[in-house]
Scaffold this motif. Sequence first.
Motif, PDB file in Angstrom:
ATOM      1  N   ALA A 155       0.984  -1.529   0.127  1.00 55.73           N
ATOM      2  CA  ALA A 155      -0.106   0.002  -0.479  1.00 55.73           C
ATOM      3  C   ALA A 155       0.906   1.514  -0.001  1.00 55.73           C
ATOM      4  N   PRO A 156       2.055   1.246   1.055  1.00 56.22           N
ATOM      5  CA  PRO A 156       2.663   2.859   0.482  1.00 56.22           C
ATOM      6  C   PRO A 156       3.407   3.633  -0.647  1.00 56.22           C
ATOM      7  N   LEU A 157       3.297   1.931  -1.738  1.00 53.09           N
ATOM      8  CA  LEU A 157       3.306   2.518  -3.150  1.00 53.09           C
ATOM      9  C   LEU A 157       2.240   3.639  -3.352  1.00 53.09           C
ATOM     10  N   ARG A 158       1.699   3.565  -3.091  1.00 58.50           N
ATOM     11  CA  ARG A 158      -0.272   4.857  -4.534  1.00 58.50           C
ATOM     12  C   ARG A 158       0.373   5.617  -3.666  1.00 58.50           C
ATOM     13  N   ASP A 159       1.449   6.090  -1.833  1.00 55.00           N
ATOM     14  CA  ASP A 159       1.651   7.792  -2.158  1.00 55.00           C
ATOM     15  C   ASP A 159       2.904   7.816  -2.825  1.00 55.00           C
ATOM     16  N   GLU A 160       3.080   6.937  -3.800  1.00 54.76           N
ATOM     17  CA  GLU A 160       4.892   7.213  -4.561  1.00 54.76           C
ATOM     18  C   GLU A 160       3.897   7.192  -6.252  1.00 54.76           C
ATOM     19  N   GLY A 161       2.656   7.315  -6.086  1.00 54.15           N
ATOM     20  CA  GLY A 161       2.552   7.210  -7.184  1.00 54.15           C
ATOM     21  C   GLY A 161       2.345   6.127  -7.884  1.00 54.15           C
ATOM     22  N   VAL A 162       2.146   4.741  -7.455  1.00 53.70           N
ATOM     23  CA  VAL A 162       2.087   3.500  -8.853  1.00 53.70           C
ATOM     24  C   VAL A 162       0.807   3.387  -8.257  1.00 53.70           C
ATOM     25  N   LEU A 163       0.769   2.724  -9.629  1.00 51.49           N
ATOM     26  CA  LEU A 163      -1.457   2.417  -9.725  1.00 51.49           C
ATOM     27  C   LEU A 163      -1.219   0.932  -9.060  1.00 51.49           C
ATOM     28  N   ILE A 164      -2.020   0.215  -8.224  1.00 52.35           N
ATOM     29  CA  ILE A 164      -1.659  -1.095  -8.369  1.00 52.35           C
ATOM     30  C   ILE A 164      -3.114  -2.003  -8.779  1.00 52.35           C
ATOM     31  N   VAL A 165      -2.920  -2.361  -9.505  1.00 52.90           N
ATOM     32  CA  VAL A 165      -4.128  -3.074 -10.272  1.00 52.90           C
ATOM     33  C   VAL A 165      -4.389  -4.160  -9.415  1.00 52.90           C
ATOM     34  N   GLY A 166      -4.982  -5.865  -9.821  1.00 53.57           N
ATOM     35  CA  GLY A 166      -4.978  -6.969  -9.432  1.00 53.57           C
ATOM     36  C   GLY A 166      -6.298  -7.275 -10.564  1.00 53.57           C
ATOM     37  N   SER A 167      -5.686  -7.781 -11.304  1.00 57.80           N
ATOM     38  CA  SER A 167      -6.261  -8.218 -12.766  1.00 57.80           C
ATOM     39  C   SER A 167      -7.060  -9.229 -12.833  1.00 57.80           C
ATOM     40  N   GLY A 168      -8.122  -9.977 -13.044  1.00 56.54           N
ATOM     41  CA  GLY A 168      -8.426 -11.182 -12.970  1.00 56.54           C
ATOM     42  C   GLY A 168      -9.784 -11.581 -13.731  1.00 56.54           C
ATOM     43  N   PHE A 169     -10.978 -11.852 -13.230  1.00 55.31           N
ATOM     44  CA  PHE A 169     -12.471 -11.974 -13.399  1.00 55.31           C
ATOM     45  C   PHE A 169     -13.594 -12.334 -12.905  1.00 55.31           C
ATOM     46  N   PHE A 170     -14.165 -10.964 -12.597  1.00 53.94           N
ATOM     47  CA  PHE A 170     -15.214 -11.451 -11.795  1.00 53.94           C
ATOM     48  C   PHE A 170     -16.051 -12.402 -11.702  1.00 53.94           C
ATOM     49  N   THR A 171     -16.567 -13.686 -12.621  1.00 57.06           N
ATOM     50  CA  THR A 171     -16.112 -14.562 -12.542  1.00 57.06           C
ATOM     51  C   THR A 171     -16.083 -15.225 -14.164  1.00 57.06           C
ATOM     52  N   HIS A 172     -15.657 -16.609 -13.818  1.00 57.78           N
ATOM     53  CA  HIS A 172     -14.675 -16.872 -14.070  1.00 57.78           C
ATOM     54  C   HIS A 172     -14.652 -18.594 -14.141  1.00 57.78           C
ATOM     55  N   ASN A 173     -15.406 -19.261 -14.832  1.00 61.61           N
ATOM     56  CA  ASN A 173     -15.933 -21.096 -15.218  1.00 61.61           C
ATOM     57  C   ASN A 173     -16.221 -21.125 -16.805  1.00 61.61           C
ATOM     58  N   LEU A 174     -14.739 -21.213 -17.498  1.00 63.15           N
ATOM     59  CA  LEU A 174     -14.690 -21.418 -18.640  1.00 63.15           C
ATOM     60  C   LEU A 174     -15.684 -22.515 -19.362  1.00 63.15           C
ATOM     61  N   ALA A 175     -14.901 -23.446 -18.314  1.00 57.76           N
ATOM     62  CA  ALA A 175     -15.659 -24.950 -18.326  1.00 57.76           C
ATOM     63  C   ALA A 175     -17.567 -24.532 -18.277  1.00 57.76           C
ATOM     64  N   ALA A 176     -17.950 -24.362 -17.929  1.00 58.64           N
ATOM     65  CA  ALA A 176     -19.483 -24.413 -17.439  1.00 58.64           C
ATOM     66  C   ALA A 176     -20.527 -23.578 -18.379  1.00 58.64           C
ATOM     67  N   LEU A 177     -19.802 -22.931 -19.646  1.00 60.92           N
ATOM     68  CA  LEU A 177     -19.839 -22.063 -20.605  1.00 60.92           C
ATOM     69  C   LEU A 177     -20.083 -22.690 -22.009  1.00 60.92           C
TER      70      LEU A 177
END
Length: 261
Positions: A155-177
């Motif tokens: 979290a301290p990186l945010r005060d130094e101009g770092v954009l912290i990004v968690g990248s996933g998918f809010f739902t994810h079950n390709l086998a069930a599509l």
Amino acid sequence: MFAEPQVSERMPALYLSHGAPPLADDPVWPGQLAAWSAGLPRPRAILVVSAHWEEAPLALGATTAVPLVYDFWGFPEHYYRVRYDAPGAPELAASVRKLLRAPGMPVQDIPDRGLDHGAYVPLVEMFPDADIPVLQVSLPTLDPARLMDLGRKLAPLRDEGVLIVGSGFFTHNLAALRHAGVPSWSTEFDDWGRRALEARDWDALLDFQAAAPAGQYAHPRTEHFAPLFVTMGAAEGDLDGPQSVIDGFWMGLAKRSLQFG
């Protein structure tokens, strides 16, 4: 931590649903990502935790120019020609090492590991000039509580101009599509997640597979929801105001994406 003066504006922390390479051809989603980034302060660097890199102990990816990781199969050839030549972020990597290195928490370097599609696919749309240094770090665990603790340390990186990004998918079950349209398990989980976020029910989110309707269907394996907990940890102090910047569905999956701070 950085040699340059600190910026005055604290960066938000993001969780985004990143999509597959064909996201670039969607008529709506790329514009939503571009509009989102246009409303953000300009980052000095970007730190990405992607669902597509699980490595323990925690690993730091390349800090020099290396090829992207095309970690997908069976797509048309032009998706394997996409480039994203963002500068490396060696100073950010040094700061991450300082924040994380402690007894029982080793940090390793994998200098030839480029950005995977969970990182570069959304960044191409959000920061197309590729002129902001980017560092990808691995998911060292899928345990929500441990990932929140990781986020708190970053979290301290945010005060130094770092954009912290968690990248996933809010739902994810390709086998069930199995059919066209949006399956009920995807809509049910997305609605539950929206309400849990609005209610600030962090305990329910931490126990999402058991607490959510269709939790086991929406995330039979949890790597695509896991980056949310890094974001939540990094957003500590801003958890009163998560904003759903993007919602809706793409190929049956919930593309809900969030901004904290």
